[in-house]
Design an enzyme around this catalytic site. Sequence first.
Site, mmCIF file in Angstrom:
data_model
loop_
_atom_site.group_PDB
_atom_site.id
_atom_site.type_symbol
_atom_site.label_atom_id
_atom_site.label_comp_id
_atom_site.label_asym_id
_atom_site.label_seq_id
_atom_site.Cartn_x
_atom_site.Cartn_y
_atom_site.Cartn_z
ATOM 1 N N HIS A 1 0.836 -1.204 0.000
ATOM 2 C CA HIS A 1 0.000 0.000 0.000
ATOM 3 C C HIS A 1 0.871 1.256 0.000
ATOM 4 C CE1 HIS A 1 -3.417 2.415 2.145
ATOM 5 N NE2 HIS A 1 -3.323 2.711 0.873
ATOM 6 N N GLU B 1 -5.204 7.472 7.107
ATOM 7 C CA GLU B 1 -6.192 6.648 6.411
ATOM 8 C C GLU B 1 -6.598 5.450 7.272
ATOM 9 O OE1 GLU B 1 -6.295 3.956 2.350
ATOM 10 O OE2 GLU B 1 -5.056 5.765 2.397
ATOM 11 N N GLU C 1 2.348 1.792 -3.426
ATOM 12 C CA GLU C 1 1.358 2.386 -4.337
ATOM 13 C C GLU C 1 1.345 3.905 -4.193
ATOM 14 O OE1 GLU C 1 -3.135 3.498 -3.939
ATOM 15 O OE2 GLU C 1 -2.840 1.363 -3.534
ATOM 16 N N HIS C 2 1.335 4.383 -2.947
ATOM 17 C CA HIS C 2 1.334 5.830 -2.703
ATOM 18 C C HIS C 2 2.613 6.476 -3.227
ATOM 19 C CE1 HIS C 2 -2.042 6.770 0.293
ATOM 20 N NE2 HIS C 2 -2.265 5.527 -0.117
#
Length: 760
Positions: A45, A126, A48-49
Amino acid sequence: MIRRLNLNGLAVTLVHQPDARDAAALIQVKAGSHDEPDRWPGLAHLLEHLLFTGSQRWPDRDRLMSWIQANGGRVNATTLARHSAYFFEITAARFGDGLARLHDMLCAPLFETAAIKQEMAVIDAEYRLLQHHVPAQAEAALFSLVAEPHTFHRFQIGSADAFGANVVALQQALRDFHQRFYVASNLQLWLQGPQSLDDLAHLAQRFAETLPQGQVQLTIPPLQLLPEMKPHAMLSEGVAQYWHSWILDAQWSDNVTLLREFLLDDAPGGLMASLRQRGIASEIELKWLYQSDKQLWLVAIFTTEQPDRLSQSVQHALQAIGETCEEQQMHYLQLAQQRFNALSPLEQLRQRVLGFAPAEPKRFHAFIAALQAAPSATLFCSNAVYSNKALGESVKTQGFELSLAPRETAPQRQSAVTAFAFYPLKTELICSPLPTAAVTLLHLASDKAATLILRPEFFSNLSESGEACAKRLRPLFATLRHVGGGGEWREAQGVWQLTLRLPDNQKLADWALEQVADALADNRSGSDPQQPESIAIRELLKRLPQHLTSASSPTCWRAVLCGGSEALHHVIARRLATFSLPVNPLLRSAPLSSRSGVSRIDHPGRDNALLLFIPLDQRHPLAALRALAQIYEPRFFQRLRVEQQIGYVVSSRYLRSADHDGVLFALQSPNLSVGRLLQHCKRFLRSLDNEIATLDIEALKTQLRVDESNAALTALRREQGLHDMTQTSIDALTLGDLQQLHTRLTNQRRRWRVLFTAGR
């Protein structure tokens, strides 16, 4: 037209869509959260960022995300269990430039220490947001029922605690993960657009030429549920839901979209019509919980407070679907194809790769039998399941702490099997006599099927009864789909609007319009209280239209017909004369100023969220507002999200809401007060004065596009003296127009509309 290639080890799928205006790309990496080292939960994750934060050729503003935003496109990414995907959509003329940026961000990321720290903070925020997100909690609860592989229980979102303080070690882990998995043989590329297949192939060839090489070998353990597992119930906030899931062999994947079409059908005789009629369930959604090369985990999510009765109805429905004939299956497959064809190029690619793209079913009857015998996990979510959390077992899974307990199914008396009816069917249509009078109905020529647009008077809305109308019209729209038509009643730009697609059959059109008239004449709200969106900024966006307009009850309807014969037009105009409110009265719509002021919206979340809408003064051209919004969007994101890290929701864009054009700023933060968030918006606007004065206005005008997607609504607006952006207004735009409007938007704060939530 589709062509599949293998280029330098890269699997490529090309889709020629001649009627498209934009082109889309999606690249999938066969690596996701389940492929991370145990030491680094959330690493995929975070990667991805980070890929969006800069690459060797485009380290700053001109990188993919900023460039796409500045050019009016769309871009996003997702990290799943076994896959990660990156995708964007842009005008066909700029598609090659977008692909070059996508290639560079995938192959040559910078992994700068400052960017890693920045994205760690974003992901941590998040994670805290998702702690109160019911769908995420429900997925985690289902995953807790898995025995193998253990990665289903592992924390996957990422957080500051999970990443730790050793940024150098984390940086090396990111590089290792990227180097291992981001190689040509482990990637799949999809390109779709109006370009010829040869042109798309040339773009793909350029993309594949310099991809890193390597081989990835993974052993994916089979998905297994806990032995002798019993269904569980989860104590949670929100609407009561029943999650019924099945674990399938991947060989059945081509049948799932057809099954979905049967289950989603709202027409009388189908599952959902039966469930609603008997008061068992009101909504259904299908989604993938997990996809690998060998296994699929599918879930159907029903809104219901009666899981046991629902479960029995689903069993009966599956039995009936399994007995359908080939003609019926082909009919529903055509409906699935129509649903798919209506999507944008980007959404079609996402469905092809990650969702439910239509495919020729293979041994459909055997598939239904396999589905009924498949390992299954169920979950009932409701805040009324247990009044005391102590009755449930506290389970920690995927970073969530959930209150779970076994759900014992209630003894069921064997009820009569529900009789389901599947199309095609012969239906007798009965209409009341047509009046002799007819309304004035604008008729636009088109070679497509007749489409009627009907909406409330401009600058008014149906704030209370819109949802109830949607429920009453649902069976009509579903029935029309089966006979070549269709319809929607939904909020478009903050206003409830009917879009009715009619075959050139006068009796059918008359019957459909009479059903619409009855549904709209019933002004009862009849809707259950709407649950707030779990994410605060979404709740503010949902509430904005009603806070902009003071007219919640329309005095008339406005309608326009696009396509269809003159005879059909005459029938429709006569039937519209029977509506309870007048349709298209001669009196023109009177433009109303939007309501200004500051309003607090109650929300259960703990974050502070701010929505700032600055309306356009009608004395200024819409083209100037659209140009300014295009300037604001990437800069607002860059400065407040990337450089200052204000929060995890940072967005700015042009918006038309409740017939008011304006520019929108949206912020959500777990730390900063609403007052601080508003100050950041003010400071941002003031900081652009000098930059706007030095813009290349001619280059900016080339990026503005006239919206041609809804010619009927544009014509209806024009008839009422309301104008949209035209190429002429774009050509006439000057730098002085932009400066003057920017100054007005910045300084006339009494016209601002501010909605906010304050965390608890």
